[in-house]
Scaffold this active site. Structure first.
Site, PDB file in Angstrom:
ATOM      1  CB  CYS A  87      -0.916  -0.014   1.220  1.00 34.53           C
ATOM      2  SG  CYS A  87      -2.012   1.417   1.243  1.00 34.53           S
ATOM      3  CB  CYS A 238      -4.155   4.468  -5.619  1.00 34.94           C
ATOM      4  SG  CYS A 238      -4.009   2.700  -5.224  1.00 34.94           S
TER       5      CYS A 238
HETATM    6  O1  PYC Z   1      -1.921   3.675  -1.989  1.00 35.59           O
HETATM    7  O2  PYC Z   1      -1.374   1.710  -2.749  1.00 35.59           O
HETATM    8  C1  PYC Z   1      -2.157   2.462  -2.230  1.00 35.59           C
HETATM    9  C2  PYC Z   1      -3.481   1.946  -1.824  1.00 35.59           C
HETATM   10  C3  PYC Z   1      -3.962   0.683  -2.011  1.00 35.59           C
HETATM   11  C4  PYC Z   1      -5.237   0.657  -1.482  1.00 35.59           C
HETATM   12  C5  PYC Z   1      -5.510   1.909  -0.973  1.00 35.59           C
HETATM   13  N1  PYC Z   1      -4.419   2.682  -1.190  1.00 35.59           N
END
Ligand code: PYC
Length: 317
Positions: A87, A238
């Protein structure tokens, strides 16, 4: 009554709750200890982040500092429905949290995750840089017929989790559309399942990333909307999704090693990303090592109290 020391933060709007004690470390390490962690402590991880102590959008991290003589700590990220591979926003939140607690030493942080080693660097003022696990694109131009939305075309890529990435989705990437975007992404995920389209070794593609360059503020390269496995959308750009995006850009020759890619998330927060080549894997796929910089802010420290009698109420262990 169990007592779990925690620290909360958000990375570009996406929350992370780090558990700093009270969860048993898997005997064989996080790389092969996921099943053991889930069996022994899954209920406790779930209790720590879902209602009434948390919410569906919260991402958890259980962190064990480096064992004596070791340079790397261990971390497992999880969400409202189970364990994650890596993550990115959570790693940024973890490092900012360790800096806040004065537990970061030189500012460099080496971490073992279930899907490989990660390095992070505290850059000051909430900013954290990460060198993520190796990323690659597995399939290009996978077409789906999505009921109510028609044909969409996307790539399947690994960035620490599995992603299906759609460029130019049939809905504008605006925060006001978040419910419709969630339904679209959920329908896409359903079609991937129905068609048996999976990542490497049969892994489920459980993150859907919709990307567009339409209407961006100057200086940005792309905006995304990422739907996570438990149907919460990522408030940040993300980190693993941005890594998967870089893998696709690199495979298409659209981004050169070392060039900066500014990825904006649906709420407007930004990760600065780049990559270095990492050779080709045994399947002939171009591999890259993505790097990201983002910013996190600590929001709370405290202790959660969880009674053993709650064990039966939690399911995903
Ligand atoms: O930032 O990799 C990320 C992530 C995965 C799920 C939520 N955030």
């Amino acid at each position: 009554m169990r007592r779990l020391r925690f620290i909360d933060s958000h990375t570009g709007g996406e929350p992370t709750r780090v558990l700093l004690g009270g969860v048993e470390r898997p005997a064989q390490g996080v790389e092969s200890g996921a099943a053991e962690l889930r069996r022994r402590s899954g209920w406790l991880l779930e209790a720590a982040i879902v209602e009434p102590r948390g919410s569906d959008i919260l991402v958890g991290a259980v962190y064990w500092p480096p064992a004596p003589g070791q340079a790397a700590g261990e971390v497992v990220f999880f969400n409202n429905v189970g364990l994650l591979g890596m993550c990115g926003h959570g790693t940024i939140g973890l490092v900012a949290s360790l800096a806040f607690l004065g537990e970061l030493g030189s500012g460099e942080c080496r971490l073992r995750t279930p899907v490989g080693p990660v390095r992070a660097q505290w850059l000051g003022d909430g900013r954290v840089g990460i060198d993520n696990v190796v990323a690659y694109r597995e399939h290009k131009d996978v077409a789906l017929e999505v009921p109510g939305h028609g044909r969409v075309v996307g790539d399947v890529a690994w960035g620490g989790n599995w992603f299906y990435l759609v460029e130019q989705p049939p809905l504008a990437l605006e925060l006001a559309n978040r419910e419709a975007l969630s339904e679209l992404a959920w329908a896409i995920r359903g079609q991937l399942q129905a068609r048996g389209i999976r990542g490497r070794d049969g892994a489920e593609i459980d993150h859907i990333e919709l990307c567009s360059a339409a209407g961006l503020p100057s200086g940005m390269d792309s905006r995304n909307f990422v739907l996570c496995p438990g149907k919460a959308y990522d408030r940040s750009p993300c980190g693993t999704g941005t890594s998967a995006k870089l893998a696709c850009l690199a495979a298409d020759g659209k981004l050169q090693p070392g060039s900066i890619w500014r990825q904006q998330g649906i709420t407007g927060s930004v990760f600065e990303a780049s990559y270095q080549p990492a050779g080709h894997d045994a399947h002939g796929r171009l591999c890259i090592r993505p790097s990201l910089v983002g910013r996190a802010q600590v929001t709370a420290v405290g202790e959660l109290l969880v009674d053993d009698s709650e064990r039966a109420a939690h399911s995903w262990a």
